[in-house]
Design a protein around this motif. Sequence first.
Motif, mmCIF file in Angstrom:
data_model
loop_
_atom_site.group_PDB
_atom_site.id
_atom_site.type_symbol
_atom_site.label_atom_id
_atom_site.label_comp_id
_atom_site.label_asym_id
_atom_site.label_seq_id
_atom_site.Cartn_x
_atom_site.Cartn_y
_atom_site.Cartn_z
ATOM 1 N N ASP A 2 51.869 48.209 44.201
ATOM 2 C CA ASP A 2 50.807 47.289 43.866
ATOM 3 C C ASP A 2 50.893 46.036 44.737
ATOM 4 O O ASP A 2 49.891 45.497 45.193
ATOM 5 C CB ASP A 2 50.991 46.935 42.386
ATOM 6 N N ARG A 5 49.550 46.640 48.098
ATOM 7 C CA ARG A 5 48.081 46.622 48.092
ATOM 8 C C ARG A 5 47.575 45.179 48.140
ATOM 9 O O ARG A 5 46.663 44.836 48.881
ATOM 10 C CB ARG A 5 47.552 47.328 46.847
ATOM 11 N N LEU A 6 48.226 44.344 47.365
ATOM 12 C CA LEU A 6 47.851 42.931 47.349
ATOM 13 C C LEU A 6 47.997 42.333 48.740
ATOM 14 O O LEU A 6 47.160 41.556 49.202
ATOM 15 C CB LEU A 6 48.753 42.187 46.368
ATOM 16 N N ARG A 9 45.087 43.511 50.824
ATOM 17 C CA ARG A 9 43.861 42.828 50.406
ATOM 18 C C ARG A 9 43.840 41.405 50.947
ATOM 19 O O ARG A 9 42.819 40.922 51.435
ATOM 20 C CB ARG A 9 43.769 42.801 48.884
ATOM 21 N N ARG A 100 50.670 31.856 38.572
ATOM 22 C CA ARG A 100 50.120 33.200 38.597
ATOM 23 C C ARG A 100 51.218 34.221 38.327
ATOM 24 O O ARG A 100 52.365 34.008 38.710
ATOM 25 C CB ARG A 100 49.487 33.479 39.961
ATOM 26 N N PRO A 101 50.835 35.306 37.686
ATOM 27 C CA PRO A 101 51.853 36.279 37.259
ATOM 28 C C PRO A 101 52.356 37.147 38.402
ATOM 29 O O PRO A 101 52.343 38.363 38.318
ATOM 30 C CB PRO A 101 51.103 37.108 36.213
ATOM 31 N N ARG A 102 52.751 36.539 39.488
ATOM 32 C CA ARG A 102 53.287 37.292 40.612
ATOM 33 C C ARG A 102 54.467 36.543 41.176
ATOM 34 O O ARG A 102 54.596 35.340 40.974
ATOM 35 C CB ARG A 102 52.242 37.420 41.730
ATOM 36 N N LEU B 116 41.848 37.437 43.043
ATOM 37 C CA LEU B 116 42.472 37.030 41.781
ATOM 38 C C LEU B 116 42.566 38.219 40.829
ATOM 39 O O LEU B 116 43.536 38.356 40.091
ATOM 40 C CB LEU B 116 41.664 35.900 41.136
ATOM 41 N N ASP B 118 43.139 41.207 41.711
ATOM 42 C CA ASP B 118 44.324 41.961 42.115
ATOM 43 C C ASP B 118 45.603 41.238 41.723
ATOM 44 O O ASP B 118 46.588 41.860 41.341
ATOM 45 C CB ASP B 118 44.312 42.199 43.628
ATOM 46 N N ILE B 119 45.572 39.913 41.850
ATOM 47 C CA ILE B 119 46.779 39.159 41.525
ATOM 48 C C ILE B 119 47.100 39.281 40.035
ATOM 49 O O ILE B 119 48.236 39.488 39.646
ATOM 50 C CB ILE B 119 46.612 37.676 41.912
ATOM 51 N N TYR B 120 46.060 39.192 39.192
ATOM 52 C CA TYR B 120 46.282 39.260 37.750
ATOM 53 C C TYR B 120 46.237 40.686 37.212
ATOM 54 O O TYR B 120 46.354 40.903 36.025
ATOM 55 C CB TYR B 120 45.243 38.408 37.017
#
Lengths: 265, 321, 264
Positions: A2, A5-6, A9, A100-102, B116, B118-120
């Motif tokens: 994932d 992918r981020l 993007r 942010r949840p990353r 966003l 994708d981030i969340y």
Amino acid sequence: MDTIRLYFRSMKMLLRSHLQYPASFILQLCSQAVMLGGELLAVLLIIDRFDSLNQWSGGDLLFFFGVMSVTFYIMECFARGVTSFGPLVQKGTLDIFLLRPRGVLTQVICYQLDPRRLTAILVGVAAMVMGGRQSNVTWTALKALALAEAIVFGGLVVLGLFFIEAMFSVRSVKSIEVVNALTYGGRSACQYPIDIYPEPLKILFTAVAPFALTIHLPVSYILGKNLFGWPDAAAFLCPLAGGAFFLIMYVLLQFALRYYRSTGS
Amino acid sequence: MPYIHVEQLNKTFVLRKRREKGRLFREKTLVHALNDVSFDIGRGELVGYIGPNGAGKSTTVKILSGILTPESGDVTVGGMVPWKERKNHVRRIGVVFGQRMQLWWDVPILDSFNLLRDIYRIPEQDYQKRLRELTDALELGDLLRTPLRLMSLGQRMRSELCGSLLHRPEILFLDEPTIGLDAVSKLALRDFLRQENRQNGTTILLTTHDMEDIAALCPRVMVLGHGKKLYDGALPELLSRYDTLRVMTVRYGMDTPLPELPECCRAERDGDGYKITYAPAEIPTAQLLHILQAAGDIRELTAQPQNVDHLIAAMYRELDL
Amino acid sequence: MIKSYFSAFRMRWKMETQYRGAALGGILCQIFFGLILVALYRALYAGRPQTLPLSAVVSYVWIQQCCFRIVTSAESGILDSVMTGQIAYELCRPLNLYGYYFVRDMAYKIVGCGMRAFPMLVFAILLPEGWGISAPASLPGFVLMLLALFLGLLCACALDNICMAATMKTLDNRGVASMLNLLALSLSGNILPLTLFPDSWQKVITLLPYAQMLDAPIRLYTGEWAVAAAPRVLLVQGVWAVLLIAFGAFLWRQNLRRVIVQGG
């Protein structure tokens, strides 16, 4: 998965953002190519004037230059962002990332991917191909493995150096130039084989920032020469040191980030 | 257990001064950004958080959102300690900084929103539904393909708000969201926030210097000064505490002289009328009115409470902030 | 007028002294690069000595590192002010803008260079034989070098200002500026000393404006260009300085005539 992918993007979006100013973007792509092209020219001119360097032929030097450039600019393209921790802290962007949840590292890197470096990578590849031809490298599976290791683990060393810059930049933006010496100096120095340098530099780039182990050993193997007189297996085992270097820097950076979170800005 | 629980929160910053000449080390001073601050906020509450600059407001918000680790004190938000489970925690919160943009500058805002997503890790269906809801409410439909840099300040703020709410946060932290906005944009923004709070039960903590925002939106205010909580309750009650003076202007039809007023009133000429400042505690408004009426035909009379901002300034002064 | 020029120097001096840490970092960085380059040329010379003595190349490297600031393009502050429209304020001031930016750039180079060059020179002198900088070929050569350095500085500032004018025209500080910067780095001998370029190339390259900035002074210092050849060298430098300044001033006048103020 994932995360990757981020990554792509973000790359797409940054590309789009650059394409808002197409003329400027194309010029920047060109200037990246010209920049490394200029250095490539310097190597070619040196070969023209001096023919060879110790045991290394002109083709060998080109090949060294190519591998180092490809390694360095891949990282410059995909991970340069980590060194901008300082400005991000100042502007408060880092706070937004923390919201942010990353992973923060992932976001910082995604935020500043640099598609302009792609042309520099291409110039590096060209140098590599040219050098390989001139030195009559016959490719085998093992040599391909050695090349892959050189690029991957050499890249990890570069990334580790970026991490050091990042740690410094969290503390103060102005102090970064010293670390720059190690990053860019390391690249400049190690685009030539390590054995031409005096002991202190040799030790620096073997034991501290191990470009000699990660890039020069496998590349010497590919060129059919022996750098330190070690057995061939060394060319495949020693690059792993790059992984260790990276891990150490990664852990240290995590500590630095934790420090930021407890002190604020 | 209330939704947000803060108890005895402390946070100290070490300030390093510039090294003075002749000294080997820099002097350090400790700043108590938060000093035993405690409060509870229930789910779905809309709370205003005010205080002068440097009072510790943003430190609180940073701790509540998991960016900063405090020295001591208990904080739970929806059962989680923010800084211990940062990634899980921030999934549930949205933050809007009035002076700091989280969206990307050069690309159409839709691209920013997609990133966003994708981030969340917002599921596609959810995302589309929510995006439609928000763009309708914030009137962003026509702007989705416009890059942020080409927008007006009000449009930017609406876009930011949209970006912060895409993942349906349970709590929304707003830091000066109306700063620099014109009157129309401000009103629209307040309406939107009220609606978001009512329809989705979003808990909102609003930090601002704009007292109108607080008056219009927040049934409850907390006042912070020098890292301490000074007040926690309804705004009108707070105002009545400091609302010691009122102003009345009066204009008579003919050239009627101002009648004799009790000592506690202060009168001055104001154009062709008079401006009277008085304290309702000392003389009830009705009594003053009576005196004024007795003197002659009043053509115009206005009674106004002092401006809210003035009151807050008076309060800060009184509390020596 | 003159006063405002002086204040540009004073401001730069204050700024540079404030960031002593950064300057120290820069010095260490430059020294490190110098050592790497010297090591490289020593190894190259060991394999195949050239007509030009190694000591000349080593001196070339050190002077190059000391005066690095002269070649790099204008302080980012100026370009930023062009890009962000800050320049609108400057336009309101009763100044000749070209002159003002020229002096500001010069202050940047002289002050920055001065602060960095001195400690680096001391270091380069203290290095062991064969690693450090050698004494100038002759005293007149040294004096002529200082003169040439000044003319080179004029050329460098003029080039920067042309670059700035181009930025103002295209309103893009990355593309054009970075391209010109690269040209400057390669053709001024920063990547590879010009004396090591193929001899046939040098005939042309040394006549280009970029070679006037540092290459010409350095060659007078190392004696690669004899004192007798100095008048010709200085003449080429002077002609370029005049041409570049004239061209830059012309571009600025053009730009200011149709003032574009970005941002706002």
